[in-house]
Design a protein around this motif. Sequence first.
Motif, short mmCIF file in Angstrom:
data_model
loop_
_atom_site.label_atom_id
_atom_site.label_comp_id
_atom_site.label_asym_id
_atom_site.label_seq_id
_atom_site.Cartn_x
_atom_site.Cartn_y
_atom_site.Cartn_z
N ALA A 255 44.68 33.89 42.88
CA ALA A 255 43.83 32.85 43.47
C ALA A 255 44.61 31.63 43.91
CB ALA A 255 42.76 32.44 42.45
N ARG A 256 45.93 31.58 43.61
CA ARG A 256 46.75 30.49 44.13
C ARG A 256 46.90 30.60 45.64
NH1 ARG A 256 45.86 29.95 38.76
NH2 ARG A 256 47.05 28.22 37.91
N PRO B 35 40.07 35.44 27.97
CA PRO B 35 39.57 36.55 28.79
C PRO B 35 38.45 37.33 28.15
CG PRO B 35 41.70 37.11 27.84
CD PRO B 35 41.45 35.67 27.50
N THR C 236 35.30 35.88 34.96
CA THR C 236 35.81 36.37 36.24
C THR C 236 35.70 35.29 37.32
OG1 THR C 236 35.13 38.62 35.66
CG2 THR C 236 35.60 38.19 37.97
N MET D 219 42.94 38.87 33.74
CA MET D 219 42.54 37.57 34.27
C MET D 219 43.75 36.71 34.63
SD MET D 219 39.26 37.65 34.48
CE MET D 219 39.58 39.35 34.98
N ASP D 220 44.90 36.98 34.00
CA ASP D 220 46.11 36.26 34.40
C ASP D 220 46.50 36.63 35.82
OD1 ASP D 220 46.65 38.87 33.61
OD2 ASP D 220 48.61 38.39 32.75
N SER E 118 43.87 35.11 38.28
CA SER E 118 44.08 33.67 38.41
C SER E 118 45.33 33.37 39.23
CB SER E 118 44.19 33.04 37.02
OG SER E 118 44.40 31.65 37.11
N LEU F 97 35.58 31.97 36.98
CA LEU F 97 36.49 30.84 36.77
C LEU F 97 37.93 31.22 37.09
CD1 LEU F 97 34.94 29.41 33.49
CD2 LEU F 97 34.88 28.35 35.75
N ALA F 98 38.28 32.49 36.86
CA ALA F 98 39.64 32.93 37.14
C ALA F 98 39.89 33.09 38.63
CB ALA F 98 39.93 34.25 36.43
N GLY F 99 38.84 33.39 39.40
CA GLY F 99 39.02 33.73 40.80
C GLY F 99 38.44 32.74 41.78
N THR G 116 31.81 34.74 43.56
CA THR G 116 32.07 35.97 42.81
C THR G 116 30.81 36.83 42.76
OG1 THR G 116 33.69 34.82 41.43
CG2 THR G 116 32.83 36.91 40.60
#
Length: 259
Positions: free
Chosen positions: A127-128, A114, A187, A120-121, A124, A189-191, A197
């Motif tokens: 985003a599932r 992060p 951000t 970011m956890d 992420s 890649l996490a979302g 983004t």
Amino acid sequence: MRLVLIGWGAIGSEIARLLAARRSAVQIVAVAVRDAGRDLPFPLITAPTELPAHTPDLVVEVAGRAAVLPWGQAALAAGADFAPASTSAFAEDGALEALLHLARAHNRQILIPPGALGGMDALSAAARLPLAQVTHDITKPALAWAGTEAETLCDLASLTAPHCFFEGPAREAGRRFPQNANVAMITALAGVGPEATIIRMIADPAATGNRHRIVANGDFGRMEITLDNLALPHNPKSSALTALSLVRLIENRATPLVI
């Protein structure tokens, strides 16, 4: 756990100091530097071809954007997982895909830390389910943007209120403002990815530090994450949280309890 650090600047040396101070179950088996004549208490390497001889479990890059691809390729091919701090490298088309191809071929992982960010956890996880929007505001003191393209977009020295001089996709932000590309790409890649983004860059004459504000909306609900980061005491250009997040990542690969 056998660790190789790529780079020995402010972040790399702080990682080593913290690991030693915390007596972490980690052995630094090599450090990659440009000058093999440096006086460091670890074996030194200068080329990716030297990496396999040290049989690392994890390779952490803290040397800058140009180091990500060559050292990442060498790490994955050597059977190690790879954690790049300079995620700005992934603003370039095909860069991440090239490393992912190697990771799949060697059954290894690319670990995205992060860095200077938090939450970011949660992003992420959210985003599932479908995410409708992710925005990331990066606010710095006005003159902290000196030396970047911001100087051509506004008069930094004359600002009397916060001014947003850039708003656009994370990939474009990463290419045009490389000093801030790491957080933009993390951000993304996490979302919802680097094209969807939205990054806003703000010069604030009243700001005294760097602020990140991330807002996400989607089927999960809404989240808002705000961080006011302090720099490393011995390097005002590096966030203390960046080094701390990498220490956490390393320790999480070496301890039985992972949080």
